[in-house]
Write a protein that holds these residues in place. Structure first.
Motif, PDB file in Angstrom:
ATOM      1  N   TRP A 158       0.823  -1.217   0.000  1.00 47.29           N
ATOM      2  CA  TRP A 158       0.000   0.000   0.000  1.00 47.29           C
ATOM      3  C   TRP A 158       0.857   1.267   0.000  1.00 47.29           C
ATOM      4  O   TRP A 158       2.043   1.227   0.324  1.00 47.29           O
ATOM      5  N   ALA A 159       0.221   2.369  -0.375  1.00 45.76           N
ATOM      6  CA  ALA A 159       0.930   3.643  -0.518  1.00 45.76           C
ATOM      7  C   ALA A 159       0.924   4.427   0.776  1.00 45.76           C
ATOM      8  O   ALA A 159      -0.098   4.974   1.189  1.00 45.76           O
ATOM      9  N   SER A 160       2.101   4.497   1.413  1.00 46.39           N
ATOM     10  CA  SER A 160       2.287   5.470   2.479  1.00 46.39           C
ATOM     11  C   SER A 160       2.857   6.718   1.800  1.00 46.39           C
ATOM     12  O   SER A 160       2.560   6.954   0.619  1.00 46.39           O
ATOM     13  N   SER A 161       3.698   7.471   2.467  1.00 44.55           N
ATOM     14  CA  SER A 161       4.124   8.730   1.867  1.00 44.55           C
ATOM     15  C   SER A 161       5.424   9.221   2.493  1.00 44.55           C
ATOM     16  O   SER A 161       5.686   8.988   3.683  1.00 44.55           O
TER      17      SER A 161
ATOM     18  N   ILE B 136      -1.815  -9.125  14.507  1.00 46.66           N
ATOM     19  CA  ILE B 136      -2.929  -9.925  15.038  1.00 46.66           C
ATOM     20  C   ILE B 136      -3.389 -11.000  14.058  1.00 46.66           C
ATOM     21  O   ILE B 136      -3.692 -12.114  14.453  1.00 46.66           O
ATOM     22  N   TYR B 137      -3.441 -10.647  12.775  1.00 44.68           N
ATOM     23  CA  TYR B 137      -4.088 -11.566  11.817  1.00 44.68           C
ATOM     24  C   TYR B 137      -3.130 -12.232  10.845  1.00 44.68           C
ATOM     25  O   TYR B 137      -3.555 -13.042  10.024  1.00 44.68           O
ATOM     26  N   GLY B 138      -1.859 -11.884  10.884  1.00 49.10           N
ATOM     27  CA  GLY B 138      -0.898 -12.534   9.991  1.00 49.10           C
ATOM     28  C   GLY B 138      -0.982 -12.054   8.547  1.00 49.10           C
ATOM     29  O   GLY B 138      -0.624 -12.798   7.624  1.00 49.10           O
ATOM     30  N   LEU B 139      -1.443 -10.812   8.346  1.00 52.69           N
ATOM     31  CA  LEU B 139      -1.463 -10.265   6.979  1.00 52.69           C
ATOM     32  C   LEU B 139      -0.058  -9.811   6.588  1.00 52.69           C
ATOM     33  O   LEU B 139       0.610  -9.118   7.365  1.00 52.69           O
ATOM     34  N   SER B 140       0.355 -10.174   5.382  1.00 51.76           N
ATOM     35  CA  SER B 140       1.632  -9.679   4.866  1.00 51.76           C
ATOM     36  C   SER B 140       1.444  -8.234   4.412  1.00 51.76           C
ATOM     37  O   SER B 140       0.566  -7.944   3.584  1.00 51.76           O
ATOM     38  N   ILE B 141       2.265  -7.342   4.946  1.00 53.04           N
ATOM     39  CA  ILE B 141       2.083  -5.908   4.673  1.00 53.04           C
ATOM     40  C   ILE B 141       3.383  -5.276   4.190  1.00 53.04           C
ATOM     41  O   ILE B 141       4.430  -5.473   4.805  1.00 53.04           O
ATOM     42  N   THR B 142       3.269  -4.501   3.114  1.00 55.42           N
ATOM     43  CA  THR B 142       4.402  -3.668   2.688  1.00 55.42           C
ATOM     44  C   THR B 142       3.893  -2.245   2.474  1.00 55.42           C
ATOM     45  O   THR B 142       3.008  -2.016   1.639  1.00 55.42           O
ATOM     46  N   GLY B 143       4.449  -1.298   3.212  1.00 55.06           N
ATOM     47  CA  GLY B 143       4.079   0.119   3.047  1.00 55.06           C
ATOM     48  C   GLY B 143       5.161   0.823   2.232  1.00 55.06           C
ATOM     49  O   GLY B 143       6.352   0.653   2.496  1.00 55.06           O
ATOM     50  N   LEU B 144       4.733   1.586   1.231  1.00 54.21           N
ATOM     51  CA  LEU B 144       5.688   2.259   0.348  1.00 54.21           C
ATOM     52  C   LEU B 144       5.620   3.766   0.561  1.00 54.21           C
ATOM     53  O   LEU B 144       4.557   4.383   0.378  1.00 54.21           O
ATOM     54  N   ARG B 145       6.724   4.356   0.935  1.00 53.82           N
ATOM     55  CA  ARG B 145       6.767   5.813   1.116  1.00 53.82           C
ATOM     56  C   ARG B 145       7.182   6.446  -0.207  1.00 53.82           C
ATOM     57  O   ARG B 145       8.376   6.505  -0.532  1.00 53.82           O
TER      58      ARG B 145
ATOM     59  N   ASP C 151       9.654   4.611 -12.294  1.00 58.45           N
ATOM     60  CA  ASP C 151      10.474   4.107 -11.192  1.00 58.45           C
ATOM     61  C   ASP C 151       9.594   3.675 -10.015  1.00 58.45           C
ATOM     62  O   ASP C 151       9.900   2.705  -9.323  1.00 58.45           O
ATOM     63  N   ILE C 152       8.509   4.393  -9.819  1.00 54.44           N
ATOM     64  CA  ILE C 152       7.564   4.018  -8.756  1.00 54.44           C
ATOM     65  C   ILE C 152       6.890   2.692  -9.109  1.00 54.44           C
ATOM     66  O   ILE C 152       6.718   1.818  -8.259  1.00 54.44           O
ATOM     67  N   VAL C 153       6.524   2.527 -10.378  1.00 56.94           N
ATOM     68  CA  VAL C 153       5.889   1.272 -10.812  1.00 56.94           C
ATOM     69  C   VAL C 153       6.843   0.099 -10.550  1.00 56.94           C
ATOM     70  O   VAL C 153       6.436  -0.948 -10.041  1.00 56.94           O
ATOM     71  N   LYS C 154       8.130   0.304 -10.867  1.00 51.85           N
ATOM     72  CA  LYS C 154       9.111  -0.765 -10.621  1.00 51.85           C
ATOM     73  C   LYS C 154       9.131  -1.123  -9.132  1.00 51.85           C
ATOM     74  O   LYS C 154       9.210  -2.297  -8.768  1.00 51.85           O
ATOM     75  N   GLY C 155       9.051  -0.112  -8.298  1.00 49.08           N
ATOM     76  CA  GLY C 155       9.050  -0.341  -6.848  1.00 49.08           C
ATOM     77  C   GLY C 155       7.800  -1.080  -6.385  1.00 49.08           C
ATOM     78  O   GLY C 155       7.862  -1.943  -5.507  1.00 49.08           O
ATOM     79  N   CYS C 156       6.657  -0.755  -6.990  1.00 49.76           N
ATOM     80  CA  CYS C 156       5.396  -1.423  -6.618  1.00 49.76           C
ATOM     81  C   CYS C 156       5.447  -2.896  -7.030  1.00 49.76           C
ATOM     82  O   CYS C 156       5.081  -3.784  -6.248  1.00 49.76           O
ATOM     83  N   LEU C 157       5.892  -3.156  -8.247  1.00 51.95           N
ATOM     84  CA  LEU C 157       5.937  -4.540  -8.727  1.00 51.95           C
ATOM     85  C   LEU C 157       6.984  -5.357  -7.957  1.00 51.95           C
ATOM     86  O   LEU C 157       6.740  -6.508  -7.593  1.00 51.95           O
ATOM     87  N   GLY C 158       8.119  -4.720  -7.680  1.00 54.90           N
ATOM     88  CA  GLY C 158       9.142  -5.398  -6.877  1.00 54.90           C
ATOM     89  C   GLY C 158       8.603  -5.756  -5.503  1.00 54.90           C
ATOM     90  O   GLY C 158       8.878  -6.844  -4.975  1.00 54.90           O
TER      91      GLY C 158
ATOM     92  N   PHE D  98       9.203   0.606   2.834  1.00 50.08           N
ATOM     93  CA  PHE D  98      10.285   1.016   1.944  1.00 50.08           C
ATOM     94  C   PHE D  98      10.107   2.453   1.471  1.00 50.08           C
ATOM     95  O   PHE D  98       8.998   2.855   1.115  1.00 50.08           O
ATOM     96  N   ASN D  99      11.200   3.184   1.413  1.00 55.44           N
ATOM     97  CA  ASN D  99      11.213   4.458   0.693  1.00 55.44           C
ATOM     98  C   ASN D  99      11.287   4.160  -0.799  1.00 55.44           C
ATOM     99  O   ASN D  99      12.090   3.322  -1.218  1.00 55.44           O
ATOM    100  N   LEU D 100      10.473   4.843  -1.591  1.00 53.64           N
ATOM    101  CA  LEU D 100      10.635   4.794  -3.050  1.00 53.64           C
ATOM    102  C   LEU D 100      10.847   6.238  -3.520  1.00 53.64           C
ATOM    103  O   LEU D 100       9.889   7.001  -3.686  1.00 53.64           O
ATOM    104  N   GLY D 101      12.094   6.612  -3.668  1.00 50.60           N
ATOM    105  CA  GLY D 101      12.427   7.977  -4.090  1.00 50.60           C
ATOM    106  C   GLY D 101      13.507   7.941  -5.141  1.00 50.60           C
ATOM    107  O   GLY D 101      14.027   6.874  -5.491  1.00 50.60           O
ATOM    108  N   ASN D 102      13.876   9.118  -5.609  1.00 49.25           N
ATOM    109  CA  ASN D 102      14.848   9.194  -6.705  1.00 49.25           C
ATOM    110  C   ASN D 102      16.276   9.365  -6.199  1.00 49.25           C
ATOM    111  O   ASN D 102      17.220   9.224  -6.947  1.00 49.25           O
ATOM    112  N   THR D 103      16.381   9.716  -4.928  1.00 51.84           N
ATOM    113  CA  THR D 103      17.657   9.958  -4.220  1.00 51.84           C
ATOM    114  C   THR D 103      18.423  11.183  -4.723  1.00 51.84           C
ATOM    115  O   THR D 103      19.614  11.321  -4.456  1.00 51.84           O
ATOM    116  N   SER D 104      17.747  12.058  -5.463  1.00 53.68           N
ATOM    117  CA  SER D 104      18.466  13.271  -5.859  1.00 53.68           C
ATOM    118  C   SER D 104      17.497  14.464  -5.909  1.00 53.68           C
ATOM    119  O   SER D 104      16.861  14.738  -6.922  1.00 53.68           O
ATOM    120  N   PRO D 105      17.378  15.148  -4.779  1.00 51.68           N
ATOM    121  CA  PRO D 105      16.417  16.255  -4.670  1.00 51.68           C
ATOM    122  C   PRO D 105      16.731  17.396  -5.628  1.00 51.68           C
ATOM    123  O   PRO D 105      17.902  17.641  -5.950  1.00 51.68           O
TER     124      PRO D 105
END
Ligand SMILES: O=C(O)[C@H]1O[C@H](OP(=O)(O)OP(=O)(O)OC[C@H]2O[C@@H](n3ccc(=O)[nH]c3=O)[C@H](O)[C@@H]2O)[C@H](O)[C@@H](O)[C@H]1O
Length: 431
Positions: free
Chosen positions: A214-217, A259-268, A316-323, A347-354
């Motif tokens: 899911w999309a965090s921020s 509590i329920y054993g859901l696999s969770i990945t949050g993407l910032r 690049d974000i799509v690559k991160g979501c699929l990964g 996970f952070n999904l950023g470009n690493t160059s502001p």
């Protein structure tokens, strides 16, 4: 001679015969008559209430039938077809917010590689819904069916899981935008908190349980000033309600994992941009204003410092979501019961160059071949943060995440799309 029925249940008090029998009998009759009148009245009231209630439920179900665009055999067939997997080892993914910016791109990428995809979107009017409808047409033309409905509609979610045993949920539906949270705070609670919980409730009860990405921020870093931002840094100082609801989402998903054993990945996600983007974001609204000859407002931080963002291109974000989906691991529970520990990742999904915001405008000017009318003001206290910068080493380790598009290249692709989508290509003087 009155019938027995008439004697026992006189239709009106006037019909009641008082001259036939003794006083005991009369009293009995009177008593019985008033009781039966009350009984009749009670019956009448019950009938009235029942018919009111059934009328209400008719109106409710009627309005649901008229307003809801889901349900029925044909609809179920469309959902099933769209969820069909066309590669070995593929997944069937429910993508929430599928008609949104990131949702559209992720859905297309999944479909292209042979995964099953069903979209869900409420097509709200936070920004121009016609853009969302156009994205839906694009998805339809690639075989992705988008269900129109709200995340908070538990019946709809349960139905979707009834029809398809989704292996994964890509949860992107949200109330986005940092500054809009001051105008409409409740919409953030409705989508980012209540909607999230509704979805998790349905996922935890599903059998099998899906894995959730899911999309965090990036906004959860708030007032953190240690750069670059690492997932290990503190995130307890949100600067906006938007950030606070995303941070709350991270805590809420943790409890469902625990509590329920859901696999969770949050993407910032770090300030995602690109073709089919969000009109409320700076790069998009600046482009519109520049082309229309209108001024743009540039915020400036403390001590006249320029604001900067780790702008990240959509591919690049799509690559991160699929990964993330590919490495999510399985949920362990079933029917609401945990059977073992499941992965919980962020996970952070950023470009690493502001890049500084005025530099973003310079790039747009070059691509558009039009000068911007800049109106520079001090950053209002509206939830903005001065800069963002991602450390992506966690995602790198987990699935080889490596963004490859710089802002110059990404904006060129965005501008090309913008000009074509809004019909500028046919006008003189532009590209
Ligand atoms: O990474 C995130 O998690 C978030 O990214 C995005 O938020 P932001 O990084 O704030 O992007 P965006 O609005 O494009 O403003 C960019 C810059 O322009 C500045 N800005 C903005 C508007 C304006 O009129 N003037 C201006 O200077 C502004 O001050 C800022 O410095 C998403 O919208 C959000 O939903 C969330 O996903």
């Amino acid at each position: 001679m009155p019938s027995l029925e008439e004697e026992l249940f006189p239709s009106t008090p006037g019909k009641f015969k008082i001259d036939r029998g003794q006083s005991m009998n009369r009293q009995f009759h009177r008593y019985f008559a008033s009781t039966s009148t009350m009984f009749l009245w009670a019956l009448f009231l019950i009938a009235l209430t029942a018919s009111y209630l059934s009328f209400q439920s008719f109106v409710d179900s009627g309005s649901r039938c008229f307003s809801a665009s889901w349900g029925g055999i044909q609809w179920e067939k469309q959902v099933r077809n769209s969820a069909q997997i066309h590669r070995s080892g593929g997944m069937s993914v429910l993508v929430t917010g599928a008609a949104g910016f990131v949702g559209t791109h992720v859905s297309l990428a999944l479909k292209k590689r042979g995964d099953g995809v069903v979209g869900l979107d409420n097509f709200n009017n936070y920004y121009d819904p016609s853009l969302k409808r156009a994205r839906r047409s694009l998805l339809n033309s690639h075989g992705v069916f988008v269900v129109e409905g709200d995340l908070n509609d538990v019946k709809l979610l349960a139905k979707l899981f009834d029809v398809v045993a989704f292996t994964h949920v890509m949860h992107l539906a949200a109330q986005a935008g940092v500054r809009y949270a001051m105008e409409n705070p409740n919409s953030y609670v409705h989508s980012n908190i209540a909607g999230l919980v509704t979805l998790l409730e349905v996922c935890k009860s599903a059998n099998p349980q899906p894995a959730i990405v899911w999309a965090s921020s990036s906004s959860v870093y708030g007032l953190n000033d240690k750069v670059p931002f690492s997932e290990a840094d503190r995130t307890d100082q949100p600067a906006s309600l938007y950030a606070a609801t995303k941070k709350a989402g991270e805590e809420i998903t943790h409890t469902y994992n625990h509590i329920y054993g859901l696999s969770i990945t949050g993407l910032r996600f770090f300030t995602v941009y690109g073709p089919w983007g969000r009109p409320d974001m700076a790069y998009f609204s600046f482009t519109r204003n520049i082309l229309q000859g209108k001024p743009i407002t540039l915020y400036r931080g403390k001590n006249r410092a320029d604001l900067a963002r780790d702008f990240t291109y959509i591919d690049d974000i799509v690559k991160g979501c699929l990964g993330s989906l590919d490495t999510s691991g399985k949920s362990t529970g079933s029917g609401g019961k945990k059977k073992g520990n499941a992965p919980y990742r962020i996970f952070n999904l950023g470009n690493t160059s502001p890049v500084k915001v005025p530099e973003l405008v310079n790039i747009l000017e070059r691509h558009l071949k039009v000068k911007a009318k800049r109106n520079i003001i001090d950053m209002p206290g509206n939830g903005d943060v001065p800069f963002t910068h991602a450390n992506i080493s966690y995602a790198q380790r987990a699935f080889g995440y490596k963004p490859t598009t710089d802002l110059q290249t990404g904006l060129k692709k965005f501008v090309r799309w913008y000009l074509s989508y809004y019909g500028y290509n046919n006008r003189k003087g532009l590209q």
